[in-house]
Every structure is written in C-alpha cells, then in structure tokens.
Design a protein around this motif. Structure first.
Motif, short mmCIF file in Angstrom:
data_model
loop_
_atom_site.label_atom_id
_atom_site.label_comp_id
_atom_site.label_asym_id
_atom_site.label_seq_id
_atom_site.Cartn_x
_atom_site.Cartn_y
_atom_site.Cartn_z
N ASP A 102 48.19 16.50 2.63
CA ASP A 102 48.55 15.86 3.89
C ASP A 102 49.84 15.06 3.80
O ASP A 102 50.67 15.10 4.70
N VAL A 103 49.99 14.30 2.72
CA VAL A 103 51.13 13.38 2.62
C VAL A 103 51.70 13.41 1.21
O VAL A 103 50.96 13.26 0.22
N LEU A 104 53.01 13.56 1.12
CA LEU A 104 53.74 13.43 -0.13
C LEU A 104 54.53 12.13 -0.07
O LEU A 104 55.33 11.93 0.85
N ILE A 105 54.30 11.23 -1.04
CA ILE A 105 55.04 9.98 -1.11
C ILE A 105 55.98 10.05 -2.31
O ILE A 105 55.56 9.96 -3.47
N ASN A 106 57.25 10.25 -2.03
CA ASN A 106 58.29 10.37 -3.06
C ASN A 106 58.70 8.97 -3.50
O ASN A 106 59.69 8.40 -3.03
N ASN A 107 57.92 8.41 -4.42
CA ASN A 107 58.06 7.01 -4.82
C ASN A 107 58.78 6.81 -6.14
O ASN A 107 59.42 5.78 -6.35
N ALA A 108 58.66 7.74 -7.06
CA ALA A 108 59.17 7.54 -8.43
C ALA A 108 60.68 7.33 -8.44
O ALA A 108 61.39 7.81 -7.56
N GLY A 109 61.15 6.63 -9.46
CA GLY A 109 62.59 6.44 -9.57
C GLY A 109 62.99 5.81 -10.88
O GLY A 109 62.17 5.26 -11.62
N VAL A 110 64.26 5.93 -11.19
CA VAL A 110 64.87 5.21 -12.30
C VAL A 110 66.01 4.37 -11.73
O VAL A 110 66.60 4.73 -10.72
N MET A 111 66.28 3.25 -12.40
CA MET A 111 67.24 2.30 -11.83
C MET A 111 68.21 1.81 -12.89
O MET A 111 67.82 1.17 -13.88
N MET A 112 69.47 2.13 -12.70
CA MET A 112 70.59 1.57 -13.45
C MET A 112 70.47 1.71 -14.97
O MET A 112 70.75 0.76 -15.70
N PRO A 113 70.12 2.89 -15.49
CA PRO A 113 70.13 3.08 -16.94
C PRO A 113 71.54 3.39 -17.43
O PRO A 113 72.43 3.66 -16.62
#
Length: 313
Positions: A102-113
């Motif tokens: 029903d729902v895909l939540i594209n939440n993952a991430g990387v930040m400033m490596p």
C-alpha cells in the motif's frame, strides 16, 4: 503544486502519532528502519495494526531494533528484510520479495560523509538518497497502484533549498563538498517526487506521491556520516537544538496515513524555519517544480539505474 488553504491544513497544534487511524490490513515498506525516523515510523505503524516491512543494510542492527520493537509491541506484524540502497542489485533482489503493498516510505539516507561511491560507482549520497529510492519506487510501483490508497512518501530535508543538480559533475569527481552533495541528493528527492506526482496524474494512476521532511531532528544520521569537527558539531546541535525522532517522524507519518493528504503535497514541521513542530503543509524550492528539470533528472535516473518507470511525462 500549491498549498491548500489554511482551513484545509492538518491541525498542527494537536496532531500527533496517536491520531493515526487503524492501519489494519495495510502493508508498508519503510527503508532505513533500524534507527531514528524510520524506527519511529515502524513503531507507530506496527502499533496500529499495519503489516510493516522494515529494511536495513546492517542485519545485526536491524535484528536488535526489531527485537526491541516486538518486545514493546508483541502483537505487531513486523518483518525485517535486507536492503542496501548503495547497491542496485540489492534493490532489485529486495523488490522481488515484496507482495501486495500500500505505501512505500523512502526514508533511508546518508548525510555528509567523505566522498564515497555506491557499488555501481555513483556518488554515495546521490546513489543512496535518490537513485536507490528511484529504482525501488519504479520496481514496486505496479504493486502500489493495485492498492485502494497507494502512496509513495519521499523523505527529504529542508537543506534541499540550498541544492542544485550538478549535471556537469553529478558524482563529485571535480569538486566534491559534503554539504553541497547532500543538498543535491535532497533536492533530487523533491524534484523526483514532484515529477512522479505529475506523471501519475498524467497517466491516471491512482497513487499519491507525497513529500515530507523532519526539520531538525536528533537521529543517528548526523553522527554516522560526518567526521571530525563536523561530527562533534552535529552531536552538540542535536543535544541543544534538535527535536526528538518521535516528533521528527510525524510529517512522514502524516504523509503516509493522513486522510486529507493529496498527491504533490509536502509536509514538514510548523515551527520557525520548519525546524521543529507538528506537521503542516510546506513549500519546496520553486525550481524543484521546473518541468524540464524534472524530466532531465528522471531520464538520467532511468539511465543510471537501468530501471524504467513506464509513465509518460
């Protein structure tokens, strides 16, 4: 995309996760779910009866997180599956394991490596934050379209407003900067979600593409990517200024479950500078709505991922 009139906005002063209605019978995929915003999102959805697939790159950390959730919510229907968004082969393999959705939540991430690359050789932040999620969305879209209330929720950052898409140096080979390329990846999230909504409407596909950002929220993201002085500053900022992950997750929860949510909308905190607060409608960078930019990013994303999303522009 335009904001709804004030009278139609969610009641930011009172809306909290407890106000989410029952999600029994609905299936969600939440990427990057072993900590921070993703973990809070899974906790809320699992507590409301949803079937939740939580994904994580590190299976040991993911198992610990899921065990803790199930100890707290023993009746929750939560599954853990492996997904490495820095590897498009992993994205394809994961997509084959997902049934009705029903729902895909594209939440993952990387930040400033520091400058890094995905398995396919793309700049790490663009690869994980945008390209991996672009491919995942494309591979799962047909299943989401079969839902009575299918949604794709793309989680971005207020820093997208400082970004631009460096088509002449997309992978930072000439002039990499951690913040510069983080902002590029977050702007790519926004441009993609808006373009996806535009194409869904053009092709009469009943799926809502919605954006959310958490404001300034204390999560592992700020400490797992930056190094040196930057890491120390992020940790200090988290302690002094950030809201907790539970509050930070509210905009994406609203985008995923709110009954009045429309495709193309963008939810973020209602406080000063959109840094803290309850979810309300916010506006993206004006340039993110540019049709030519949306088409150009879409085309190059299909080329780089090898995933074609069959939606006419």
């Amino acid at each position: 995309m335009s904001s709804a009139p004030d009278a139609e906005k969610p009641s930011a002063a009172s809306w909290v996760a407890d106000h989410v209605s029952s999600q029994v019978g609905r299936t969600f995929v939440v990427t990057g779910a072993n900590s921070g915003l993703g973990l809070e999102t899974v906790r809320t959805l699992g507590g409301l009866g949803a079937d939740v697939i939580m994904t994580t790159r590190d299976q040991d950390k993911g198992q610990q997180a899921m065990d803790a959730l199930l100890a707290e919510l023993p009746d929750a229907k939560i599954e853990l599956r492996s997904l490495d968004l820095a590897d498009l082969d992993s994205v394809r393999e994961f997509a084959t394991t997902v049934g009705a959705l029903d729902v895909l939540i594209n939440n993952a991430g990387v930040m400033m490596p520091p400058h890094g690359r995905t398995r396919q050789g793309y700049e790490l932040q663009l690869g994980v934050n945008h390209l991996g999620h672009f491919a995942l969305t494309g591979l799962l879209l047909e299943r989401i379209a079969n839902s009575e209330d299918g949604r794709v929720v793309t989680v971005t950052s207020g820093l997208h407003k400082r970004g631009r898409i460096h088509f002449d140096d997309l992978h930072g080979e000439q002039d990499y900067g951690r913040t510069k390329y983080y902002a590029q990846s977050k702007l790519a999230n926004v441009v993609f979600a808006i373009e996806l909504n535009r194409r869904l409407r053009t092709n009469n596909i009943p799926v809502r593409s919605v954006l959310a950002h958490p404001g300034y929220s204390a999560t592992n993201l700020q400490s797992s990517g930056p190094t040196g002085v930057g890491k120390l500053l992020m940790k200090a900022g988290n302690r002094l200024f950030a809201q907790d992950a539970e509050m930070g997750a509210l905009p994406q929860l609203y985008a995923a479950t709110g009954t009045d949510v429309e495709g193309g909308q963008f939810y973020g905190p209602d406080g000063r500078g959109e840094s803290k607060g309850f979810p309300t409608l916010v506006e993206p960078l004006d340039d993110a709505r540019d049709r030519e930019l949306g088409k150009r990013l879409w085309d190059i994303s299909e080329e780089l991922t090898g995933v074609r999303i069959p939606l006419d522009p």
